[in-house]
Scaffold this motif. Structure first.
Motif, short mmCIF file in Angstrom:
data_model
loop_
_atom_site.label_atom_id
_atom_site.label_comp_id
_atom_site.label_asym_id
_atom_site.label_seq_id
_atom_site.Cartn_x
_atom_site.Cartn_y
_atom_site.Cartn_z
N GLY A 99 0.80 -1.21 0.00
CA GLY A 99 0.00 0.00 0.00
C GLY A 99 0.84 1.26 0.00
O GLY A 99 0.28 2.37 0.01
N GLU A 100 2.15 1.11 -0.02
CA GLU A 100 3.06 2.24 -0.04
C GLU A 100 3.41 2.61 -1.49
O GLU A 100 3.24 1.81 -2.40
N PRO A 101 3.90 3.84 -1.71
CA PRO A 101 4.28 4.24 -3.07
C PRO A 101 5.36 3.33 -3.66
O PRO A 101 6.33 2.99 -2.98
N VAL A 102 5.19 2.94 -4.89
CA VAL A 102 6.13 2.05 -5.58
C VAL A 102 6.58 2.70 -6.87
O VAL A 102 5.76 3.10 -7.71
N ARG A 103 7.88 2.80 -7.04
CA ARG A 103 8.48 3.20 -8.31
C ARG A 103 9.31 2.04 -8.81
O ARG A 103 10.19 1.54 -8.11
N HIS A 104 9.01 1.60 -10.02
CA HIS A 104 9.74 0.45 -10.57
C HIS A 104 9.92 0.66 -12.07
O HIS A 104 8.96 0.90 -12.80
N GLN A 105 11.15 0.55 -12.51
CA GLN A 105 11.46 0.57 -13.94
C GLN A 105 12.37 -0.61 -14.22
O GLN A 105 13.59 -0.53 -14.06
N GLY A 106 11.78 -1.73 -14.60
CA GLY A 106 12.52 -2.95 -14.82
C GLY A 106 12.60 -3.30 -16.29
O GLY A 106 12.19 -2.55 -17.17
N ARG A 107 13.10 -4.49 -16.53
CA ARG A 107 13.24 -4.96 -17.91
C ARG A 107 11.89 -5.23 -18.55
O ARG A 107 11.69 -5.00 -19.75
N HIS A 108 10.95 -5.73 -17.74
CA HIS A 108 9.67 -6.16 -18.30
C HIS A 108 8.48 -5.32 -17.83
O HIS A 108 7.45 -5.31 -18.51
N TYR A 109 8.58 -4.66 -16.68
CA TYR A 109 7.43 -3.95 -16.12
C TYR A 109 7.85 -2.56 -15.65
O TYR A 109 9.00 -2.34 -15.27
N ARG A 110 6.88 -1.66 -15.66
CA ARG A 110 7.15 -0.30 -15.21
C ARG A 110 5.97 0.21 -14.40
O ARG A 110 4.80 -0.03 -14.73
N ALA A 111 6.29 0.93 -13.35
CA ALA A 111 5.31 1.66 -12.56
C ALA A 111 6.03 2.91 -12.06
O ALA A 111 6.48 2.96 -10.91
N ALA A 112 6.18 3.88 -12.90
CA ALA A 112 6.94 5.09 -12.55
C ALA A 112 6.67 6.17 -13.59
O ALA A 112 6.53 5.89 -14.78
N GLY A 113 6.61 7.41 -13.11
CA GLY A 113 6.50 8.58 -13.96
C GLY A 113 7.49 9.64 -13.49
O GLY A 113 8.17 9.43 -12.48
N PRO A 114 7.56 10.75 -14.17
CA PRO A 114 8.53 11.78 -13.78
C PRO A 114 8.40 12.19 -12.31
O PRO A 114 9.40 12.37 -11.62
N ASP A 115 7.18 12.34 -11.84
CA ASP A 115 6.95 12.67 -10.43
C ASP A 115 5.78 11.85 -9.87
O ASP A 115 4.97 12.34 -9.10
N TRP A 116 5.72 10.57 -10.28
CA TRP A 116 4.57 9.73 -9.93
C TRP A 116 5.04 8.35 -9.51
O TRP A 116 5.96 7.78 -10.10
N SER A 117 4.41 7.81 -8.46
CA SER A 117 4.62 6.44 -8.01
C SER A 117 3.27 5.75 -7.91
O SER A 117 2.25 6.39 -7.66
N ALA A 118 3.26 4.43 -8.07
CA ALA A 118 2.02 3.66 -7.97
C ALA A 118 1.71 3.38 -6.51
O ALA A 118 2.56 2.91 -5.76
N VAL A 119 0.48 3.68 -6.11
CA VAL A 119 0.01 3.38 -4.76
C VAL A 119 -1.24 2.52 -4.89
O VAL A 119 -2.29 3.01 -5.30
N CYS A 120 -1.12 1.23 -4.61
CA CYS A 120 -2.25 0.31 -4.67
C CYS A 120 -2.81 0.15 -3.25
O CYS A 120 -2.30 -0.65 -2.46
N TYR A 121 -3.82 0.93 -2.95
CA TYR A 121 -4.38 0.96 -1.60
C TYR A 121 -5.84 0.56 -1.68
O TYR A 121 -6.50 0.89 -2.66
N PRO A 122 -6.35 -0.20 -0.72
CA PRO A 122 -5.74 -0.62 0.54
C PRO A 122 -4.87 -1.86 0.36
O PRO A 122 -4.97 -2.54 -0.66
N PRO A 123 -4.07 -2.19 1.38
CA PRO A 123 -3.29 -3.43 1.34
C PRO A 123 -4.19 -4.63 1.61
O PRO A 123 -5.34 -4.48 2.03
#
Length: 295
Positions: free
Chosen positions: A141-165
């Motif tokens: 449920g916390e902010p996640v920034r990820h830029q990997g080989r296969h998946y991404r969850a990140a922007g210039p000033d953005w993180s993914a927050v999947c809430y609730p846990p």
């Protein structure tokens, strides 16, 4: 040792309503877990009903109160981490913390190559590892920034927050499937919460259970959290010897017995008439009878 059921997500007459009824019957009969397969298509020619496992398990969650629910297994490389995070947490909260997430790399060209998905099993293994890493972070449920080989969850000033846990903490239990004997799936499983082994070439034996248990003991630290070993099998509901089989596998290290309730064990064959009709009907009555017989 606990006892669960493994049933297909396809078959003539199989829909979300039937899956919910099966799960309710399993709970009433004393089973501890109800696990659904995850396939896009039936293992048969011709038109055969298939159901989305996530929606079907949501119906099962509403029809039950105690039994563990899960997918054995979902091929994560053809699913997106952010979508799986939402689906799994929604189902975990709907079931009040009863979800088990079984995962694997998947197989069969008709669900990969022919659908424009990743055809290389080794690459799918890399995708699975990265997916699980991202998924576990999203579950916090916390902010996640990820830029990997296969998946991404990140922007210039953005993180993914999947809430609730999820309800379950520190995470929804992850069981990793793999063919035994093998290497990479079992190394992967050792990093998570359980393993779901299988032998494509024959019946699962007590010696196989003991071998997998020994392998997991080698790969996991002595002070690691509890770990599940869910072994596959088939027993007749009226066979008194089944309790001895359970006991032998439990002594060898199994924590779950997963009863495979599928049509082939009741004589169903993928055989169609020239008019496009199945020669033998889907054995729903026999499957229901085994469910209701309990462990």
């Amino acid at each position: 040792m606990r006892h669960g059921l493994s049933v297909p997500c396809f078959g003539t007459g199989v829909d979300a309503e039937l899956v919910a009824a099966w799960a309710a019957a399993a709970e009433s009969a004393g089973w501890d877990g109800f696990f659904l397969w995850d396939h896009l298509f039936a293992f048969a020619a011709g038109p055969v009903d298939a159901v989305d496992p996530w929606i079907a398990l949501a119906a099962a969650a509403c029809a039950t109160e105690r039994i563990r629910l899960g997918i054995l297994v979902t091929p994560l490389p053809r699913r997106r981490p952010l979508v799986v995070a939402r689906q799994s947490v929604t189902l975990d909260r709907l079931s009040h913390g009863r979800l088990v997430l079984g995962v694997g790399t998947g197989a069969g060209p008709y669900e990969w190559d022919y659908c424009g998905e990743q055809a290389d099993p080794a690459v799918r293994g890399d995708m699975l590892d990265e997916h699980l890493e991202v998924l576990a972070r999203l579950w916090t449920g916390e902010p996640v920034r990820h830029q990997g080989r296969h998946y991404r969850a990140a922007g210039p000033d953005w993180s993914a927050v999947c809430y609730p846990p999820p309800v379950q903490q520190p995470r929804i239990p992850v069981w990793v499937g793999g063919s035994w004997p093998g290497t990479r799936p079992f190394r992967r499983a050792a990093r998570w919460d359980g393993v779901v082994p299988m032998r494509p070439d024959g019946r699962w034996e007590v010696a196989d259970t003991a071998a997998v248990a020994a392998r997991m003991a080698e790969l996991r630290a002595p002070d690691a959290p509890p770990f599940d070993l869910a072994v596959p099998g088939e027993t007749a509901g009226g066979d008194p010897a089944r309790q001895q089989r359970y006991a032998e596998h439990a002594a060898a290290g199994a924590t779950w017995w997963v009863e495979a309730v599928h049509p082939w064990r009741y004589g169903w064959t993928d055989d169609w008439t020239s008019a496009g009709e199945p020669r033998t009907g889907w054995p729903l009555a026999a499957m229901r009878e085994r469910i209701e017989a309990g462990p």
